[in-house]
Design a protein around this motif. Structure first.
Motif, PDB file in Angstrom:
ATOM      1  N   THR A 281      -4.987   9.078 -12.602  1.00 42.63           N
ATOM      2  CA  THR A 281      -5.215   7.592 -11.945  1.00 42.63           C
ATOM      3  C   THR A 281      -5.633   6.519 -12.927  1.00 42.63           C
TER       4      THR A 281
ATOM      5  N   ARG B 158      -2.142   5.615  -9.036  1.00 43.38           N
ATOM      6  CA  ARG B 158      -2.124   7.196  -9.335  1.00 43.38           C
ATOM      7  C   ARG B 158      -0.901   7.683  -9.379  1.00 43.38           C
TER       8      ARG B 158
ATOM      9  N   LYS C 236       6.548   9.156  -8.834  1.00 40.21           N
ATOM     10  CA  LYS C 236       6.145   8.782  -7.609  1.00 40.21           C
ATOM     11  C   LYS C 236       4.521   8.169  -7.985  1.00 40.21           C
TER      12      LYS C 236
ATOM     13  N   ASP D 278       0.926  -1.294  -0.051  1.00 42.90           N
ATOM     14  CA  ASP D 278      -0.016   0.037  -0.046  1.00 42.90           C
ATOM     15  C   ASP D 278       0.751   1.492   0.137  1.00 42.90           C
ATOM     16  N   GLU D 279       2.214   1.161   0.036  1.00 45.34           N
ATOM     17  CA  GLU D 279       2.957   2.310   0.037  1.00 45.34           C
ATOM     18  C   GLU D 279       3.463   2.876  -1.271  1.00 45.34           C
ATOM     19  N   PRO D 280       3.512   4.152  -1.394  1.00 43.51           N
ATOM     20  CA  PRO D 280       3.827   4.770  -2.468  1.00 43.51           C
ATOM     21  C   PRO D 280       5.434   4.327  -2.855  1.00 43.51           C
TER      22      PRO D 280
ATOM     23  N   LYS E 165      -7.686   8.545  -2.188  1.00 42.55           N
ATOM     24  CA  LYS E 165      -6.157   8.465  -2.864  1.00 42.55           C
ATOM     25  C   LYS E 165      -6.489   9.147  -4.153  1.00 42.55           C
TER      26      LYS E 165
ATOM     27  N   ILE F 290       1.258   5.983  -6.364  1.00 39.84           N
ATOM     28  CA  ILE F 290       0.532   5.535  -5.292  1.00 39.84           C
ATOM     29  C   ILE F 290      -0.329   4.499  -5.485  1.00 39.84           C
TER      30      ILE F 290
END
Length: 253
Positions: A166, A161, A144, A135-137, A181, A146
């Protein structure tokens, strides 16, 4: 950043042969839909989301010369079956390709392409570096990314994203904390399989409602089955700021 739709179709509800329906028979190139995938291009290179059974043709059609990484949404066959053709990029780039996937998807990939992970690797097999995501970017090519968890009936699927963009495919529900998010995106791509209710995919109406709920300025629909109908006919009924994506469409984000 440029996003190219490599494919906007699906194996769900699509005949295995040309059936003579209006979509099969259409002369409009926007009705010719390969399995759903996108390519994200930036000055640092290209990232493909999912290696579909059509991956090789998609790369040839778009004249892709270099590939830096692949993101996997989930491990259903229509999203990973083309992974063997990564070997062409291995050959020309003389390096493995990083594949970003959840632990569950990695286990399926290792089972389906066991020869790529064998102790003795036959010359010419795809060279893959599996990179675990949760779940972490995380960052790829300076971007980056997400992860967004959505549900494909009972199966978790990863959406992504990247800045104001997205991408979500194979979903029929999204938890409120995951919707948060997505909020603030300028462009969202989401699956819209057909008009009739489906056990694991958003319908067109549900996908429209999601875009309106999240107040996304521009929404594109993908993972489109023949059952949804002709591109130009569906476009006539969509609200402002919403459109069917089509194979080969490129947008700047």
């Amino acid at each position: 950043m440029k996003v190219t739709f490599l494919g906007t179709g699906t194996s769900q509800g699509v005949p295995v042969i040309a059936c003579g329906c209006e979509v099969c028979s259409s002369a409009n190139h926007k009705d010719k839909r390969l399995r759903s995938s996108i390519m994200i291009s930036s000055p640092a290179g290209n990232i493909v989301v999912d290696t579909t059974p059509d991956f090789r043709y998609q790369m040839l059609r778009e004249k892709v010369q270099h590939l830096e990484a692949v993101l996997i949404t989930h491990s259903h066959k229509d999203h990973i079956a083309g992974m063997d053709d990564i070997r062409a990029f291995n050959y020309f780039q003389q390096s493995p390709i990083d594949i970003y996937a959840t632990d569950f998807s990695q286990n399926v990939i290792m089972r389906e392409f066991a020869y790529a992970f064998a102790d003795y690797k036959y010359p010419g097999i795809p060279e893959i570096n599996l990179r675990a995501i949760d779940d972490e970017p995380f960052e790829v090519n300076g971007l980056k990314i997400i992860p967004i968890q959505v549900m494909h009936y009972k199966m978790p699927v990863t959406g992504f994203r990247i800045h104001d963009f997205t991408y979500i495919t194979d979903a029929n529900s999204i938890a409120p904390e995951e919707k948060d998010k997505i909020r603030g995106s300028k462009v969202m791509v989401v699956n819209a399989l057909r008009r009739e209710k489906h056990i694991s995919h958003f319908t067109l109406d549900e996908a429209v409602a999601l875009g309106q709920e999240l107040e996304i300025p521009q929404v594109f629909f993908t993972h489109i089955s023949h059952q949804l109908g002709l591109h130009d006919e569906v476009m006539k009924e969509l609200p402002a700021g919403m459109a069917l994506a089509y194979d080969g469409l490129s947008i700047e984000i």
